[in-house]
Each structure stands twice: as C-alpha cells, then as structure tokens.
Design a protein around this motif. Structure first.
Motif, PDB file in Angstrom:
ATOM      1  N   LEU A  99       4.263  -6.824  -9.627  1.00  0.00           N
ATOM      2  CA  LEU A  99       4.938  -5.724  -9.383  1.00  0.00           C
ATOM      3  C   LEU A  99       6.392  -5.605  -8.421  1.00  0.00           C
ATOM      4  CD1 LEU A  99       1.785  -3.504  -8.220  1.00  0.00           C
ATOM      5  CD2 LEU A  99       2.814  -3.903 -10.266  1.00  0.00           C
ATOM      6  N   ILE A 100       6.602  -7.039  -7.861  1.00  0.00           N
ATOM      7  CA  ILE A 100       7.706  -7.246  -7.066  1.00  0.00           C
ATOM      8  C   ILE A 100       9.091  -7.012  -7.744  1.00  0.00           C
ATOM      9  CG2 ILE A 100       8.921  -9.114  -5.860  1.00  0.00           C
ATOM     10  CD1 ILE A 100       6.311  -9.972  -4.756  1.00  0.00           C
ATOM     11  N   PRO A 101       9.297  -7.634  -9.106  1.00  0.00           N
ATOM     12  CA  PRO A 101      10.530  -7.341  -9.463  1.00  0.00           C
ATOM     13  C   PRO A 101      10.964  -6.208  -9.661  1.00  0.00           C
ATOM     14  CG  PRO A 101       9.355  -9.155 -10.792  1.00  0.00           C
ATOM     15  CD  PRO A 101       8.420  -8.323  -9.768  1.00  0.00           C
ATOM     16  N   ALA A 102      10.152  -5.094 -10.266  1.00  0.00           N
ATOM     17  CA  ALA A 102      10.820  -3.924 -10.312  1.00  0.00           C
ATOM     18  C   ALA A 102      10.817  -3.226  -8.910  1.00  0.00           C
ATOM     19  CB  ALA A 102       9.805  -3.108 -11.159  1.00  0.00           C
ATOM     20  N   GLU A 103      10.235  -3.321  -8.094  1.00  0.00           N
ATOM     21  CA  GLU A 103      10.657  -2.826  -6.768  1.00  0.00           C
ATOM     22  C   GLU A 103      11.856  -3.164  -5.977  1.00  0.00           C
ATOM     23  OE1 GLU A 103       6.862  -1.041  -4.155  1.00  0.00           O
ATOM     24  OE2 GLU A 103       6.877  -3.278  -4.224  1.00  0.00           O
ATOM     25  N   LEU A 104      11.978  -4.610  -6.224  1.00  0.00           N
ATOM     26  CA  LEU A 104      13.191  -5.117  -5.617  1.00  0.00           C
ATOM     27  C   LEU A 104      14.439  -4.806  -6.359  1.00  0.00           C
ATOM     28  CD1 LEU A 104      12.249  -8.974  -4.610  1.00  0.00           C
ATOM     29  CD2 LEU A 104      12.229  -6.732  -3.134  1.00  0.00           C
ATOM     30  N   ALA A 105      14.330  -4.474  -7.684  1.00  0.00           N
ATOM     31  CA  ALA A 105      15.362  -3.910  -8.455  1.00  0.00           C
ATOM     32  C   ALA A 105      15.824  -2.737  -8.003  1.00  0.00           C
ATOM     33  CB  ALA A 105      14.869  -3.831  -9.960  1.00  0.00           C
ATOM     34  N   LYS A 106      14.950  -1.874  -7.254  1.00  0.00           N
ATOM     35  CA  LYS A 106      15.469  -0.370  -6.728  1.00  0.00           C
ATOM     36  C   LYS A 106      16.260  -0.497  -5.591  1.00  0.00           C
ATOM     37  CE  LYS A 106      11.221   1.956  -8.287  1.00  0.00           C
ATOM     38  NZ  LYS A 106       9.774   2.510  -7.753  1.00  0.00           N
ATOM     39  N   GLY A 107      16.437  -1.791  -4.838  1.00  0.00           N
ATOM     40  CA  GLY A 107      16.966  -2.289  -3.626  1.00  0.00           C
ATOM     41  C   GLY A 107      16.457  -1.520  -2.277  1.00  0.00           C
ATOM     42  N   PHE A 108      15.390  -1.474  -2.257  1.00  0.00           N
ATOM     43  CA  PHE A 108      14.690  -0.696  -1.242  1.00  0.00           C
ATOM     44  C   PHE A 108      13.448  -1.584  -0.717  1.00  0.00           C
ATOM     45  CE2 PHE A 108      13.933   3.461   0.922  1.00  0.00           C
ATOM     46  CZ  PHE A 108      15.564   3.614   1.288  1.00  0.00           C
ATOM     47  N   GLY A 109      13.144  -2.533  -1.335  1.00  0.00           N
ATOM     48  CA  GLY A 109      12.308  -3.578  -0.593  1.00  0.00           C
ATOM     49  C   GLY A 109      10.714  -3.332  -1.203  1.00  0.00           C
ATOM     50  N   PHE A 110       9.655  -4.064  -0.684  1.00  0.00           N
ATOM     51  CA  PHE A 110       8.510  -4.142  -0.876  1.00  0.00           C
ATOM     52  C   PHE A 110       7.821  -2.936  -0.410  1.00  0.00           C
ATOM     53  CE2 PHE A 110       9.294  -8.808   0.083  1.00  0.00           C
ATOM     54  CZ  PHE A 110       9.307  -8.947  -1.201  1.00  0.00           C
ATOM     55  N   PHE A 111       6.743  -2.448  -1.402  1.00  0.00           N
ATOM     56  CA  PHE A 111       5.664  -1.732  -0.945  1.00  0.00           C
ATOM     57  C   PHE A 111       4.574  -1.661  -1.717  1.00  0.00           C
ATOM     58  CE2 PHE A 111       3.728   2.636  -0.160  1.00  0.00           C
ATOM     59  CZ  PHE A 111       4.027   2.782   1.099  1.00  0.00           C
ATOM     60  N   GLN A 112       4.621  -1.172  -2.834  1.00  0.00           N
ATOM     61  CA  GLN A 112       3.196  -1.381  -3.765  1.00  0.00           C
ATOM     62  C   GLN A 112       2.837  -2.667  -3.914  1.00  0.00           C
ATOM     63  OE1 GLN A 112       4.376   0.890  -7.076  1.00  0.00           O
ATOM     64  NE2 GLN A 112       3.590   2.996  -6.240  1.00  0.00           N
ATOM     65  N   SER A 113       3.653  -3.566  -3.907  1.00  0.00           N
ATOM     66  CA  SER A 113       3.661  -5.100  -4.369  1.00  0.00           C
ATOM     67  C   SER A 113       3.066  -5.850  -3.102  1.00  0.00           C
ATOM     68  CB  SER A 113       4.951  -5.663  -4.683  1.00  0.00           C
ATOM     69  OG  SER A 113       5.924  -5.437  -3.735  1.00  0.00           O
ATOM     70  N   LYS A 114       2.991  -5.410  -2.122  1.00  0.00           N
ATOM     71  CA  LYS A 114       2.207  -5.687  -0.907  1.00  0.00           C
ATOM     72  C   LYS A 114       0.812  -5.254  -0.851  1.00  0.00           C
ATOM     73  CE  LYS A 114       4.845  -9.024   0.103  1.00  0.00           C
ATOM     74  NZ  LYS A 114       4.454 -10.621   0.330  1.00  0.00           N
ATOM     75  N   ALA A 115      -0.183  -5.741  -0.860  1.00  0.00           N
ATOM     76  CA  ALA A 115      -1.509  -4.986  -0.702  1.00  0.00           C
ATOM     77  C   ALA A 115      -2.091  -5.371   0.812  1.00  0.00           C
ATOM     78  CB  ALA A 115      -2.684  -5.788  -1.727  1.00  0.00           C
ATOM     79  N   SER A 116      -3.123  -4.851   1.274  1.00  0.00           N
ATOM     80  CA  SER A 116      -3.607  -5.096   2.537  1.00  0.00           C
ATOM     81  C   SER A 116      -4.037  -6.449   2.827  1.00  0.00           C
ATOM     82  CB  SER A 116      -4.898  -4.260   2.567  1.00  0.00           C
ATOM     83  OG  SER A 116      -4.596  -2.739   2.469  1.00  0.00           O
ATOM     84  N   SER A 117      -3.240  -6.802   3.854  1.00  0.00           N
ATOM     85  CA  SER A 117      -3.593  -8.133   4.564  1.00  0.00           C
ATOM     86  C   SER A 117      -4.818  -8.371   5.216  1.00  0.00           C
ATOM     87  CB  SER A 117      -2.348  -8.803   5.314  1.00  0.00           C
ATOM     88  OG  SER A 117      -1.246  -8.575   4.551  1.00  0.00           O
ATOM     89  N   ALA A 118      -5.003  -9.700   5.256  1.00  0.00           N
ATOM     90  CA  ALA A 118      -6.339 -10.084   6.139  1.00  0.00           C
ATOM     91  C   ALA A 118      -6.013 -11.109   7.055  1.00  0.00           C
ATOM     92  CB  ALA A 118      -7.484 -10.474   5.190  1.00  0.00           C
ATOM     93  N   PHE A 119      -6.415 -10.829   8.375  1.00  0.00           N
ATOM     94  CA  PHE A 119      -6.148 -12.038   9.433  1.00  0.00           C
ATOM     95  C   PHE A 119      -7.464 -12.769   9.769  1.00  0.00           C
ATOM     96  CE2 PHE A 119      -2.869  -8.823   9.332  1.00  0.00           C
ATOM     97  CZ  PHE A 119      -1.757  -9.527   9.912  1.00  0.00           C
ATOM     98  N   SER A 120      -7.375 -13.930  10.176  1.00  0.00           N
ATOM     99  CA  SER A 120      -8.463 -14.633  10.651  1.00  0.00           C
ATOM    100  C   SER A 120      -9.550 -14.030  11.620  1.00  0.00           C
ATOM    101  CB  SER A 120      -7.900 -16.021  11.401  1.00  0.00           C
ATOM    102  OG  SER A 120      -6.998 -15.944  12.417  1.00  0.00           O
ATOM    103  N   PRO A 121     -10.773 -14.799  11.557  1.00  0.00           N
ATOM    104  CA  PRO A 121     -11.751 -13.850  12.307  1.00  0.00           C
ATOM    105  C   PRO A 121     -11.382 -13.879  13.786  1.00  0.00           C
ATOM    106  CG  PRO A 121     -12.884 -15.290  10.680  1.00  0.00           C
ATOM    107  CD  PRO A 121     -11.366 -15.577  10.522  1.00  0.00           C
ATOM    108  N   VAL A 122     -10.329 -15.054  14.326  1.00  0.00           N
ATOM    109  CA  VAL A 122     -10.356 -15.157  15.609  1.00  0.00           C
ATOM    110  C   VAL A 122      -8.705 -15.551  15.914  1.00  0.00           C
ATOM    111  CG1 VAL A 122     -10.600 -16.847  17.594  1.00  0.00           C
ATOM    112  CG2 VAL A 122     -12.505 -16.388  16.143  1.00  0.00           C
ATOM    113  N   CYS A 123      -8.501 -14.685  16.944  1.00  0.00           N
ATOM    114  CA  CYS A 123      -6.946 -14.973  17.460  1.00  0.00           C
ATOM    115  C   CYS A 123      -7.164 -15.921  18.718  1.00  0.00           C
ATOM    116  CB  CYS A 123      -6.156 -13.718  17.508  1.00  0.00           C
ATOM    117  SG  CYS A 123      -6.938 -12.646  18.827  1.00  0.00           S
ATOM    118  N   VAL A 124      -6.018 -16.479  19.053  1.00  0.00           N
ATOM    119  CA  VAL A 124      -5.971 -17.578  20.245  1.00  0.00           C
ATOM    120  C   VAL A 124      -4.912 -17.204  21.153  1.00  0.00           C
ATOM    121  CG1 VAL A 124      -7.559 -19.219  18.873  1.00  0.00           C
ATOM    122  CG2 VAL A 124      -5.278 -19.595  19.117  1.00  0.00           C
TER     123      VAL A 124
END
Length: 338
Positions: free
Chosen positions: A177-202
């Motif tokens: 999904l990235i090439p079509a989004e970047l071709a619009k010149g407005f950056g990522f949106f649909q091409s970045k799904a929900s992120s997950a972080f580690s169980p613990v932060c330090v």
C-alpha cells in the motif's frame, strides 16, 4: 525501573511495577493508575515507583503477583504522539539502491521521520488482524523511547534528559500500500497498521552501560515462524541517536509528555555492504522488505514473500547476561473477521 500496563477493560489499562527478572509485579493505584498519569507527574511519582521497585526486587513485599506478559497492553495503549524515525541509513540506502536511486546528502544530516497513528496500539501478545494478505504484511523491529515535555527547539545535547523510558516496537507495515500513498505526496496512512510495543518499558538506567550516546548497545532478536530471522546490533549503523531524533521532532513545536519516538528498522551493514541471513553468516534483518531489496539488487527480483495469515513474529532483547529486558512481543497474523 521496569513498568508495564495490564489489561483491565479500560482504555488505558492498569500501571504495574515489574521485577527486574520479569517474574513478579505489583499494582500501585495509590501512586498512579496509568503510565500516562505517572509520566505527567514524573518528578513526583517516579521516586515513589522506584521505592516500590526496589522492594519488589529484594522480596520485601508480600503482596506481589506472578507477572504474565500475555495480560499486557502496550505500555501506553494510546499516546498523544507516535513519531517514527529512520535512523539506520543502511536501510534507506538499500531502499534507494533497489530503485536505482541515490540517497540525497541531506539524509545524512537531517533525519527522516513520519507521524504515525497513536490511537490504536495493540498489545504485545495480540494478533495482527488484517483484511488482506495482498497488502504486503511486514514486521519492523525497532527500539522506541518515551519523552516528557520537550520544549520547541531543544538541542540534541539537552534532548537526552527528556528521554524517560525505553521499549521495543513492532511497527507493522503494509508494503504494497506504500507506493500509491507516497505517490500522492502526503505520506503514510493506510499503509501503517496498528503498532505493538514490548510488554515492559524501562528507565534508561536499567540498561547500565548498554545505554550509550542515547543508543541501545544490545542485540535485537527477531524470530519469524520460530526461525532466527534477525540478530542486529541496535547501536551499530545508527546514524542518529535518540537525542537527535527528539531534537528533530521538536524543531518547530514542543512535544507533549507521553510522546513516543521510534528508531526505525534496525539495520546493520556487513563488511561495508548489505547484510546476510543468519544462516549465511550474517546478522539477519529486522524486516522482510530489507531481504527483498537485497534480492532486487542482486537478482533483479524479490523472492521472499511477505507475511501470510498464520505467520508468527517474535521480538525481544537480552542484556549482556542473556536476560530478557523488555519481555517478548509475540504476534500472529490473522484474517480480520468482519
């Protein structure tokens, strides 16, 4: 100090203090219900949390419970801001080379960064639920930090004191999904799904001398479908430290407490050139796209497939004694049920 957020049927979960060996935890609602609240009042609350953390590690508390990473949200289940950098220029160079394009000189002085979605992080043991395999599902193993309030125009020298917590992240990307989004010149949106972080932060002091020049001098472990996929050194080939990434993000506006900044995909060179798979004597990779770029450069076509439904990714980091620091991100890609 090690902190986590347990699921409790609220949006922001329950802040808990976790023992150094990740075996025990204790909730401290009388000190702070959530990590965001603790960060908002860090100067007052962190000494109280540290006092309990020390007691937890010396077994002087009789009300601790067994810590189960499967019950964790991401440390911040939602955040005011999630900005992801691309501090490993080796990764950027490979992207450009695969497209027969050069890297602009400015990239070596001015970090790349995009603003991601921060309203729907998923837990470190949650499934990656997506509608289509054809979107090009990829993992991205990274290090991330959480800041307190950062003033606009902060210098890198002053930015480091605003880094309060460190964690790992799987920044799920939908490559097709990235090439079509970047071709619009407005950056990522649909091409970045929900992120997950580690169980613990330090807190940075937990890393001892492995926190050097605002870089984590430890190996990032990635397994894909139970096979060793990446063992990259997070400090190596990191063109910009987190102090520089924070300063970049705060150039034209202040950053609010709870801002998360990612390192970008951890990527190491090998003998001055592209990396190799672990089974071929290299350190492997932190995303599938990097293998595909190297294949394109060497073989003129990408052979390695992106993740499919049922595929599993695991991301972790050990200290110099082989002990897990942040716990384990362990996720399986599943088809979204509508």
């Amino acid at each position: 100090m090690k902190l986590a957020t347990l699921k409790n049927h609220t949006r922001d979960g329950q802040l808990v203090i976790v023992s150094k060996d990740l075996t025990k935890y204790i909730a401290v609602p009388d000190i702070s219900q959530t990590l965001q609240n603790a960060l908002d009042n860090w100067d007052i609350i962190s000494p109280l949390l540290i006092e309990v953390y020390n007691k937890l590690n010396t077994n002087t508390l009789n009300n601790s419970q067994i810590f189960e990473e499967t019950n964790c949200e991401s440390p911040l289940p939602r955040a005011y801001q999630w900005a992801d950098g691309s501090a490993y220029l080796n990764h950027v160079e490979l992207v450009r080379q695969a497209r027969n394009a050069s890297v602009p000189e400015s990239f070596y002085q001015d970090p790349l960064m995009y603003q991601g979605g921060s309203d729907s992080f998923i837990g470190p043991r949650d499934d990656i639920s997506l509608a289509c395999e054809s979107w090009g599902i990829d993992l991205e193993a990274e290090v991330a930090i959480i800041t307190d309030d950062v003033p606009m125009g902060v210098t890198p020298a002053n930015a480091s004191k605003h880094i309060k917590l460190i964690m790992l992240v799987n920044d799920v990307s939908l490559r097709n999904l990235i090439p079509a989004e970047l071709a619009k010149g407005f950056g990522f949106f649909q091409s970045k799904a929900s992120s997950a972080f580690s169980p613990v932060c330090v807190t940075p002091d937990e890393l001892n001398d492995s926190w050097k020049d605002t870089k984590v001098d430890l190996f990032l472990n990635v397994h894909l479908n139970n096979q060793a996929f990446g063992l990259t050194l997070a400090s190596q080939d990191m063109t910009f430290g987190f102090d520089e990434l924070v300063a970049h993000a705060a150039k034209s506006r202040p950053l609010i407490t709870g801002t998360i900044i990612g390192s970008g995909t951890v990527s190491n060179k090998l003998d001055g050139g592209p990396g190799k798979k672990i089974e071929d004597g290299g350190r492997g990779y932190s995303c599938i796209a990097e293998i595909r770029m190297i294949e394109t450069i060497k073989k003129k076509e990408s052979l390695t497939e992106y993740m499919k439904f049922g595929d599993n990714v695991q991301i972790s980091m050990n200290d110099k004694n082989g002990n897990s620091i942040f716990g384990l991100i362990n996720q399986t890609v599943v088809k979204q049920e509508i």
